[in-house]
Design an enzyme around this catalytic site. Structure first.
Site, short mmCIF file in Angstrom:
data_model
loop_
_atom_site.label_atom_id
_atom_site.label_comp_id
_atom_site.label_asym_id
_atom_site.label_seq_id
_atom_site.Cartn_x
_atom_site.Cartn_y
_atom_site.Cartn_z
N CYS A 119 41.19 33.00 40.29
CA CYS A 119 39.99 33.49 39.60
C CYS A 119 39.19 32.43 38.85
CB CYS A 119 40.37 34.63 38.66
SG CYS A 119 40.89 36.09 39.59
N LYS A 139 45.27 40.66 34.59
CA LYS A 139 45.74 39.29 34.83
C LYS A 139 47.05 39.34 35.60
CE LYS A 139 47.44 39.01 30.05
NZ LYS A 139 47.02 40.39 29.74
N GLU A 140 47.17 38.46 36.58
CA GLU A 140 48.41 38.41 37.36
C GLU A 140 49.57 38.13 36.42
OE1 GLU A 140 48.01 35.76 40.72
OE2 GLU A 140 46.12 36.71 41.27
#
Ligand code: NAD
Length: 450
Positions: free
Chosen positions: A263, A154-155
């Site tokens: 996403c 996850k960013e």
């Protein structure tokens, strides 16, 4: 092992840097010359905590290289990852043109057996498509296997996620390819077994199912939050009440101004398109998206209701704190802040924008307008504002000198799109405070605040 990573974005750069950190020799390739030039000079084109250090260290040690040259990248590597973007096509399905372009370029430069790894998020059947694309160039020559290895980082915490993954999914039915992938990932698998081997369609589908599941939790909480406002309940209490049930758990149950990013929105669209193409009805997937689209408008609607009795938005200034789609990243793709900003600009309001790291990406996405002012911090953004809207819950906004904030504002309205503050405390501070699902419904006729 020598690895080529095609596509040096959020996923490709993190993947490449982390493999290099474990001692593999990695070549990161991109078609964006500017990006590669920056990386060669030690400039990291994205904001991702901890990434710069790893990139610089491994580049200096010679384990991490950057290139735009497919010939150099493919000839030097035995494993080629494809980590390019898969944006939504017009019908919502994943656009595979970048994946296929990468596959074609790899095929053109093959010099012996290679494993081609689909790391991009791609629909079921893409491994077969990649094989066909490469075979169209190679004919019967060239030996390769295509493996699915979806990425779950996850960013904002991508390096950590890659270094300590919850699971590593390898989709293949080929023992040779599986063995190479297991060896490649072995440094990330020391603490306990994290590798899950499965057939290709299941590996491809797992990534979409995971993102649709997470998005559904957010949309579920947002829908319940709206109902809480109708019936006078508090979504933060509901969260505690349901999350304490072990079958439900605490993660991803925050109501807010909707999900964004590169996403969830595109992956929910893509899984829906997959269902549609098969003639399979997927009402739950449709609802995730519908609820989120409505939720991204919630703060705008609350502001609209508030200012209706104060003469509308004309001549009003709204400060927006936080622009990126979530904290910890500069990614502005599908950010709920953009929905709000466009809503306000269309109605004639002025906006004063601030984000700790996403300012330059936000500038790229918003047209220059005399209605937009860019601020150097949250206090400057609040100067002369009639209202503040918090859209991204950056940590630096948690504890602030609200006397100072309020003294600089023209008005006193605060719209908390991430439920960061306590309603009673904000009222004590002197704000007209509104949040999500916490009994603060604005009635157009009379403002009812709690
Ligand atoms: P991104 O847009 O940040 O990076 C993609 C890169 O690929 C760009 O630098 C682009 O220039 C490059 N590229 C495009 N076509 C190319 C080609 N033919 N050859 C070489 N380079 C090419 O995208 P991202 O966020 O890193 O996502 C990549 C994939 O990973 C997507 O499928 C995405 O869904 C998936 N994914 C993303 C995340 C995330 O948090 N960003 C997490 C998991 C999976």
């Amino acid at each position: 092992m020598k690895i080529l990573i095609v596509g040096t974005g959020y996923v490709g750069l993190v993947t490449g840097a982390c493999f290099a950190e474990m001692g593999h020799h990695v070549i990161c390739l991109d078609i964006d010359q500017n990006k590669i030039d920056q990386l060669k000079q030690g400039v990291i084109p994205i904001y991702e905590p901890g990434l710069e250090e790893i990139v610089k260290r491994n580049a200096k040690a010679g384990r991490l290289e950057f290139t735009i040259d497919y010939s150099y990248g493919v000839l030097s590597s035995s494993v080629c990852f494809i980590a390019v973007s898969t944006p939504p096509d017009e019908d919502g399905s994943a656009d595979l043109s970048h994946v296929k372009a990468a596959a074609r370029e790899i095929a053109k430069h093959m010099n012996g057996y290679k494993i081609i790894v689909n790391k991009s998020t791609v629909p079921v059947g893409t491994a077969i498509e990649v094989t066909k694309t490469m075979r169209a160039i190679l004919g019967d020559n060239g030996s390769f296997d295509v493996v699915s290895n979806p990425e779950f980082l996850k960013e904002g915490d991508a390096v950590n996620d890659f270094m300590k993954p919850d699971r590593i999914i390898i989709g293949s039915d080929n023992p040779r390819a599986i063995a190479v992938m297991q060896e490649l990932y072995s440094p990330f698998n020391l603490n306990h077994e994290r590798i899950l081997i499965m057939d290709l369609p299941s590996a491809e589908m797992t990534k979409y199912a995971a993102n649709a599941m997470l998005a559904s939790r957010i949309s579920f909480m947002n829908e319940i939050a709206g109902l809480c406002e109708e019936v006078g309940a508090d979504i933060t209490k509901i969260r505690q009440g349901i999350a304490s049930d072990k079958r439900i758990g605490h993660a991803f149950l925050y109501a807010g101004a909707g999900y964004g990013g590169s996403c969830f929105p595109k992956d929910v669209k893509a899984i829906k398109a997959m269902a549609h193409q098969k003639g399979y009805d997927s009402p739950l997937l449709d609802a995730i998206e519908q609820v989120n689209a409505r939720q991204k408008e919630v703060i705008g609607k609350k502001l609209d209701a508030y200012f209706e009795s104060l003469g509308g938005f004309e001549g009003k200034t709204i400060a927006i704190w936080g622009l990126s789609y979530k904290p910890g990243t500069d990614d502005m793709r599908e950010a709920p802040s953009l929905t709000l900003i466009r809503f306000l600009l269309e109605r004639g309001a002025h906006v004063r924008l601030y984000d700790p790291v996403a300012m330059s990406k936000a500038r790229e996405m918003l047209k220059t307008s005399p209605q937009i002012q860019w601020s150097s911090d949250e206090f400057e953004a609040a100067k002369g504002a009639d209202a503040i809207a918090l859209m991204t819950e950056w940590k630096q906004f948690r504890f602030l000198d609200f006397d100072r904030v309020l003294s600089q504002m023209k008005g006193k309205a605060f719209f908390d799109g991430r439920n960061q503050y306590h309603p009673a405390k904000m009222a004590q501070n002197g704000f007209d405070y509104f949040s999500i699902g916490r009994k603060a419904k604005i009635h157009k006729e009379s403002l009812s605040l709690v």
